[in-house]
Design a protein around this motif. Structure first.
Motif, short mmCIF file in Angstrom:
data_model
loop_
_atom_site.label_atom_id
_atom_site.label_comp_id
_atom_site.label_asym_id
_atom_site.label_seq_id
_atom_site.Cartn_x
_atom_site.Cartn_y
_atom_site.Cartn_z
N ILE A 1 41.23 30.70 8.55
CA ILE A 1 41.14 29.25 8.77
C ILE A 1 40.35 28.61 7.63
CG2 ILE A 1 40.19 27.45 10.26
CD1 ILE A 1 40.89 29.22 12.64
N ALA A 2 39.24 29.25 7.24
CA ALA A 2 38.41 28.71 6.16
C ALA A 2 39.17 28.69 4.83
CB ALA A 2 37.13 29.53 6.02
N ARG A 3 40.01 29.67 4.61
CA ARG A 3 40.79 29.69 3.37
C ARG A 3 41.81 28.55 3.32
NH1 ARG A 3 43.31 34.86 3.76
NH2 ARG A 3 41.60 35.86 4.82
N ARG A 4 42.32 28.16 4.48
CA ARG A 4 43.38 27.15 4.52
C ARG A 4 42.86 25.73 4.73
NH1 ARG A 4 45.48 31.78 6.90
NH2 ARG A 4 47.54 32.39 6.16
N THR A 5 41.57 25.59 5.00
CA THR A 5 41.00 24.26 5.22
C THR A 5 39.86 24.02 4.25
OG1 THR A 5 39.43 25.06 6.88
CG2 THR A 5 41.58 24.33 7.68
N ARG A 6 39.27 22.84 4.35
CA ARG A 6 38.15 22.51 3.46
C ARG A 6 36.82 22.94 4.04
NH1 ARG A 6 35.71 17.44 5.04
NH2 ARG A 6 36.84 16.60 6.81
N PHE A 7 36.83 23.55 5.23
CA PHE A 7 35.60 23.96 5.89
C PHE A 7 35.20 25.36 5.45
CE2 PHE A 7 37.66 21.02 8.88
CZ PHE A 7 36.70 20.01 8.85
N SER A 8 33.88 25.60 5.45
CA SER A 8 33.39 26.93 5.10
C SER A 8 33.57 27.87 6.29
CB SER A 8 31.92 26.87 4.70
OG SER A 8 31.12 26.58 5.84
N GLU A 9 33.47 29.14 6.02
CA GLU A 9 33.62 30.13 7.08
C GLU A 9 32.54 29.96 8.16
OE1 GLU A 9 33.73 34.98 7.48
OE2 GLU A 9 34.14 34.07 5.53
N GLU A 10 31.32 29.62 7.74
CA GLU A 10 30.23 29.40 8.69
C GLU A 10 30.52 28.21 9.60
OE1 GLU A 10 29.57 29.57 5.29
OE2 GLU A 10 29.03 31.68 5.33
N GLN A 11 31.08 27.15 9.03
CA GLN A 11 31.40 25.98 9.82
C GLN A 11 32.50 26.28 10.84
OE1 GLN A 11 32.27 23.34 6.55
NE2 GLN A 11 30.35 22.20 6.86
#
Length: 93
Positions: free
Chosen positions: A56-66
């Motif tokens: 999900i983090a790779r495909r969005t602008r959010f970090s993995e932690e978020q």
């Protein structure tokens, strides 16, 4: 002399109360929210949340932690809902 001892004791108690309450100077609401969300991911939910967070983090602008925090907060909200729903039904009956 006694007032000085009481004042320092009050300051000491305040520092201890702040530590127990989880308050740290400079701690923002965002970091507190992220810590709450990530702390909800334990056990099999944590394994699943970490596995899902990477793609999900790779495909969005959010970090993995978020992403992990959002998943954890969703699980906390669902748990609160599952707990509150029967209580509300009981109160209405």
């Amino acid at each position: 002399m006694g007032a000085i001892v009481l004042q320092s004791t009050a300051k000491r108690k305040r520092k201890i109360a702040d530590r127990i309450g989880g308050y740290r100077p400079g701690m923002t609401t965002e970091s507190t929210t992220m810590q709450l969300g990530e702390s909800a991911l334990t056990g099999w939910r944590g394994s699943l949340g970490r596995a899902v967070a990477k793609p999900i983090a790779r495909r969005t602008r959010f970090s993995e932690e978020q992403v992990r925090a959002a998943i954890g907060l969703t699980l906390v909200a669902y748990a609160v809902y599952r707990l509150a729903r029967p209580l509300v039904r009981t109160a209405r009956a």
